[in-house]
Design a protein around this motif. Structure first.
Motif, short mmCIF file in Angstrom:
data_model
loop_
_atom_site.label_atom_id
_atom_site.label_comp_id
_atom_site.label_asym_id
_atom_site.label_seq_id
_atom_site.Cartn_x
_atom_site.Cartn_y
_atom_site.Cartn_z
N MET A 51 0.93 -1.22 0.00
CA MET A 51 0.03 0.10 0.10
C MET A 51 0.74 1.21 -0.06
O MET A 51 0.51 2.20 -0.60
CB MET A 51 -0.84 -0.12 1.28
N ARG A 52 2.06 1.29 0.88
CA ARG A 52 2.80 2.18 0.71
C ARG A 52 3.49 2.48 -0.35
O ARG A 52 3.69 3.66 -0.86
CB ARG A 52 4.01 2.22 1.69
N LEU A 53 3.82 1.45 -1.20
CA LEU A 53 4.61 1.54 -2.47
C LEU A 53 3.58 2.18 -3.46
O LEU A 53 4.17 3.00 -4.29
CB LEU A 53 5.18 0.35 -2.70
N ALA A 54 2.25 1.72 -3.66
CA ALA A 54 1.61 2.25 -4.41
C ALA A 54 1.05 3.54 -4.32
O ALA A 54 1.06 4.32 -4.99
CB ALA A 54 0.14 1.21 -4.31
N ARG A 55 1.08 4.06 -3.09
CA ARG A 55 0.80 5.37 -2.72
C ARG A 55 1.77 6.17 -3.20
O ARG A 55 1.66 7.45 -3.75
CB ARG A 55 0.62 5.63 -1.07
N ARG A 90 1.87 9.56 -5.87
CA ARG A 90 2.20 10.54 -5.66
C ARG A 90 3.41 11.01 -6.56
O ARG A 90 3.30 12.29 -7.18
CB ARG A 90 2.89 10.68 -4.24
N ALA A 91 4.37 10.01 -6.86
CA ALA A 91 5.33 10.45 -7.97
C ALA A 91 4.92 10.70 -9.17
O ALA A 91 5.38 11.84 -9.89
CB ALA A 91 6.31 9.25 -7.80
N ILE A 134 5.68 19.47 -3.91
CA ILE A 134 4.56 19.26 -2.96
C ILE A 134 3.63 20.45 -2.32
O ILE A 134 2.68 20.50 -2.11
CB ILE A 134 5.08 18.43 -1.69
N ASP A 135 4.61 21.45 -2.15
CA ASP A 135 3.94 22.85 -1.59
C ASP A 135 3.24 23.44 -2.50
O ASP A 135 2.05 23.90 -2.54
CB ASP A 135 5.34 23.84 -1.33
N ALA A 136 3.41 23.49 -4.03
CA ALA A 136 2.68 23.63 -5.09
C ALA A 136 1.26 23.10 -4.88
O ALA A 136 0.10 23.67 -5.07
CB ALA A 136 3.11 23.74 -6.36
#
Length: 220
Positions: free
Chosen positions: A14-18, A22-23, A86-88
């Motif tokens: 799940m972490r890898l898919a997330r 995100r990437a 990420i800030d944008a």
């Protein structure tokens, strides 16, 4: 025991898919910004900012930067870009990239000018205090937050990387970039309103990058 390993496998999957989602989103937004994609007001408004990051490499090339400068610049560029993207998109500066910028900055300063490390740390502390105080004054006057908690931290890291001489150019470039992005968003129908949140950390990142690449690399 089997259930334990199955749970761990599921957790990491799940972490890898997330992470992959995100990437992909960050990469897609970066490309949309560079190409001024129509239909994405935020990305198109940030096109000059995106190309500002690219321009820093032309500055290093024009200065015939040494391998040490190029390695240090790459180590700064990657976490800066991640933090800026990420800030944008999420209006937050993540801890991981900031810690990376801080760690590499300390190594750079200790290897470049160990006798002057106190001066660079002092510049960082001053930068943090100045932006933190500005944010508190704005909040007291307007009744709402003007800067995120990560913005003073990133400006403090700018002090560590570029020192006292680079703080003013960094802040001026960040302010100019932010104003330009707001103007472009308004001109392109981005629905900009007074009081809308602005990812200022993104623009501080650009100011730091350009102050570094065009300012102090000749000290190596």
């Amino acid at each position: 025991m089997t259930a334990y390993f199955a749970f761990n496998d599921s957790f990491w999957a799940m972490r890898l898919a997330r992470f992959r989602r995100r990437a992909r989103r960050l990469g897609g937004f970066a490309w949309a910004s560079l190409t001024a994609r129509q239909g994405d007001p935020l990305a198109s408004a940030l096109t000059p900012t995106a190309w500002g990051f690219v321009a820093g490499w032309f500055g290093l090339a024009a200065a015939h930067a040494s391998p040490a400068v190029l390695i240090a610049s790459l180590a700064l560029f990657v976490p800066l870009c991640i933090a800026a993207l990420i800030d944008a998109l999420y209006l937050v500066l993540p801890d991981g990239p900031l810690l990376a910028i801080a760690g590499v900055g300390l190594l750079v300063r200790l290897s470049l000018s160990p006798d002057e490390i106190g001066s660079f740390l002092g510049a960082g502390l001053f930068a943090y205090a100045a932006l933190w105080l500005t944010a508190r004054c704005y909040q007291a006057l307007r009744g709402r937050a003007g800067l995120g908690g990560g913005d003073p931290l990133l400006f403090a890291l700018a002090g560590l990387w570029v020192g006292w001489d680079g703080l003013a150019p960094c802040l001026l470039l960040a302010t100019a970039s932010a104003l330009l992005s707001v103007l472009l968003a308004w001109r392109r129908g981005g629905g900009v309103r007074v009081g809308d949140p602005l990812p200022f950390g993104l623009h501080i990142a650009l100011g730091l990058w350009l102050a570094w690449t065009f300012g102090l690399q000749d000290t190596w």
